[in-house]
Scaffold this motif. Structure first.
Motif, PDB file in Angstrom:
ATOM      1  N   THR A 215      52.807  49.799 102.770  1.00 11.12           N
ATOM      2  CA  THR A 215      53.891  48.840 102.541  1.00 11.12           C
ATOM      3  C   THR A 215      54.670  48.597 103.821  1.00 11.12           C
ATOM      4  O   THR A 215      55.096  47.469 104.108  1.00 11.12           O
ATOM      5  N   ASP A 222      54.172  43.413  98.503  1.00 11.93           N
ATOM      6  CA  ASP A 222      54.650  43.840  97.179  1.00 11.93           C
ATOM      7  C   ASP A 222      56.172  43.962  97.212  1.00 11.93           C
ATOM      8  O   ASP A 222      56.723  45.055  97.097  1.00 11.93           O
ATOM      9  N   PRO A 223      56.904  42.838  97.330  1.00 10.46           N
ATOM     10  CA  PRO A 223      58.360  42.891  97.511  1.00 10.46           C
ATOM     11  C   PRO A 223      59.129  43.414  96.305  1.00 10.46           C
ATOM     12  O   PRO A 223      60.243  43.899  96.448  1.00 10.46           O
ATOM     13  N   LEU A 224      58.543  43.337  95.108  1.00  9.41           N
ATOM     14  CA  LEU A 224      59.232  43.817  93.906  1.00  9.41           C
ATOM     15  C   LEU A 224      58.739  45.194  93.473  1.00  9.41           C
ATOM     16  O   LEU A 224      59.249  45.754  92.502  1.00  9.41           O
ATOM     17  N   TYR A 228      60.147  47.173  97.656  1.00 12.70           N
ATOM     18  CA  TYR A 228      61.492  46.802  97.197  1.00 12.70           C
ATOM     19  C   TYR A 228      62.584  47.506  97.996  1.00 12.70           C
ATOM     20  O   TYR A 228      63.580  46.880  98.401  1.00 12.70           O
ATOM     21  N   HIS A 229      62.422  48.806  98.244  1.00 18.84           N
ATOM     22  CA  HIS A 229      63.444  49.570  98.967  1.00 18.84           C
ATOM     23  C   HIS A 229      63.709  48.968 100.347  1.00 18.84           C
ATOM     24  O   HIS A 229      64.868  48.736 100.727  1.00 18.84           O
ATOM     25  N   GLN A 232      65.376  45.347 100.171  1.00 17.80           N
ATOM     26  CA  GLN A 232      66.795  45.346  99.813  1.00 17.80           C
ATOM     27  C   GLN A 232      67.658  45.959 100.918  1.00 17.80           C
ATOM     28  O   GLN A 232      68.785  45.518 101.166  1.00 17.80           O
TER      29      GLN A 232
END
Length: 369
Positions: A215, A222-224, A228-229, A232
């Motif tokens: 990632t 895979d942004p969601l 994600y961490h 954001q």
């Protein structure tokens, strides 16, 4: 061993205490903002951290009473205690979110991998001090410290805790490069390190840890999910702009978009609320501690003090470096708190114990070895 020497009081390092106190207060300020909206949670975490700080400063004043050179005699006993605690974690430790890292003592949840960092510094400093001849270490003389490092690294990887395991490796590499090595030894060590990377990837990293690294290389894939961490955190840091959104006004933290905002991503909260200028101020305060620690190493009365102080400074530096790289998306997410700033009792008490040893070395620089 305990000496009430007037010169010790006169040479007490109030500069280090003041610098640590500033960073500690900034950390508490940030922690309250990150958690105050969580009903019954924010206040509990904030109060716990405040108690940990009080206990940690008390620990500092206890540590400075005893000459740091006794650690040369105690180092293998302390190392043995570290291994026993890491073994207990694997046997009876509590599991949280798939990780088995804590021992519940009733009044406190101990994470043995945190003091293991400091205890490894003490062990390596003691070994290199005893064995240093000034001619440079050969490979056979590094086999023991390599083994002493490998045992806790493998035990911590089993928890699993990749971030802390990497920290132990960084401590070993930093302290080993700091002492004099033969060029042939350096080449062989580099070759061993590179050759072990595929084995670690294949056999020791968990699937989710490999996914975090992938990632990092491609966060938009895979942004969601796994990305994600990082996504954001980068939004929070970037949205702070020059002067920030204001205390307790950061939307990423206050609207609960930013995960782990009181631990691994505490700096993201700070950057969003205080912006580039506030972040620069915090980093200046933190790295003043690092530079002052290096000054302590340079002024130590003996080689053991130099090695011990350098090891503690490398511990503080690498933890901060990895955490900052992680929250900025420059390094994979490995679960590394910012020392003195992120929430966590074991991490905080370990860091303050290290600060206590640095002050101890500073205080006794005027005495004969």
């Amino acid at each position: 061993m305990i000496r009430f020497d007037r010169r010790l009081v006169q040479n007490f390092d109030w500069v280090m205490v003041a610098a640590v106190l500033v960073v500690a207060l900034l950390g508490l300020l940030n922690l309250y903002s990150a958690t105050h909206l969580s009903r019954g949670y924010g206040s509990t975490v904030f109060i716990k951290q405040a108690y940990y700080f009080l206990a940690g400063f008390g620990l500092i004043f206890l540590i400075v009473l005893v000459d740091y050179k006794v650690l040369i005699k105690w180092n293998y006993l302390l190392y043995g205690i570290m291994i026993i605690l890491l073994l207990l974690v694997l046997l009876v430790g509590g599991e949280v979110a798939g990780s088995q890292r804590w021992i519940n003592l009733g009044f406190f949840r101990l994470q043995p991998s945190e003091p293991a960092k400091l205890l490894l510094v003490i062990t390596l400093a003691s070994y290199y001090y005893r064995k240093d001849t000034g001619k440079g270490f050969a490979l056979k003389e590094l086999l023991l410290p390599m083994g002493l490092t490998a045992v806790p690294v493998l035990m911590i990887l089993k928890q699993p805790d990749l971030g802390t395991a990497l920290m132990l490796v960084f401590i070993f590499v930093s302290m080993t490069l700091f002492v004099k090595l033969k060029w042939s030894t350096l080449g062989v060590l580099a070759g061993i390190g590179v050759s072990f990377l595929p084995l670690v990837w294949q056999f020791y990293l968990k699937p989710y840890q490999r996914q975090r690294i992938m990632t990092f290389l491609s966060p938009e894939s895979d942004p969601l999910g796994s990305g994600y961490h990082i996504a954001q955190s980068k939004i929070a840091v970037g949205s702070g702009a020059t002067f920030g959104k204001g205390y307790m006004q950061g939307t990423q933290a206050q609207l609960d978009f930013l995960p782990e905002r009181h631990t691994d991503f505490a700096f993201s909260v700070w950057a969003e609320e205080w912006g580039f200028i506030g972040s620069l101020f915090f980093l200046a305060c933190y790295f003043f501690i690092v530079l002052w620690g290096l000054n302590i190493a340079l002024s130590a009365r003996d080689k053991f003090g130099v090695l011990l102080a350098f090891g503690i400074v490398s511990l503080l530096f690498w933890q901060a470096f990895i955490n900052l790289g992680m929250v900025l998306g420059l390094l994979p997410v490995v679960g590394m708190p910012m020392p003195l700033f992120s929430y966590g009792g074991s991490s905080l008490l370990t860091t303050l114990a290290g600060i206590g040893i640095l002050i101890n070395i500073r205080m006794r620089r005027f005495t004969t070895p």
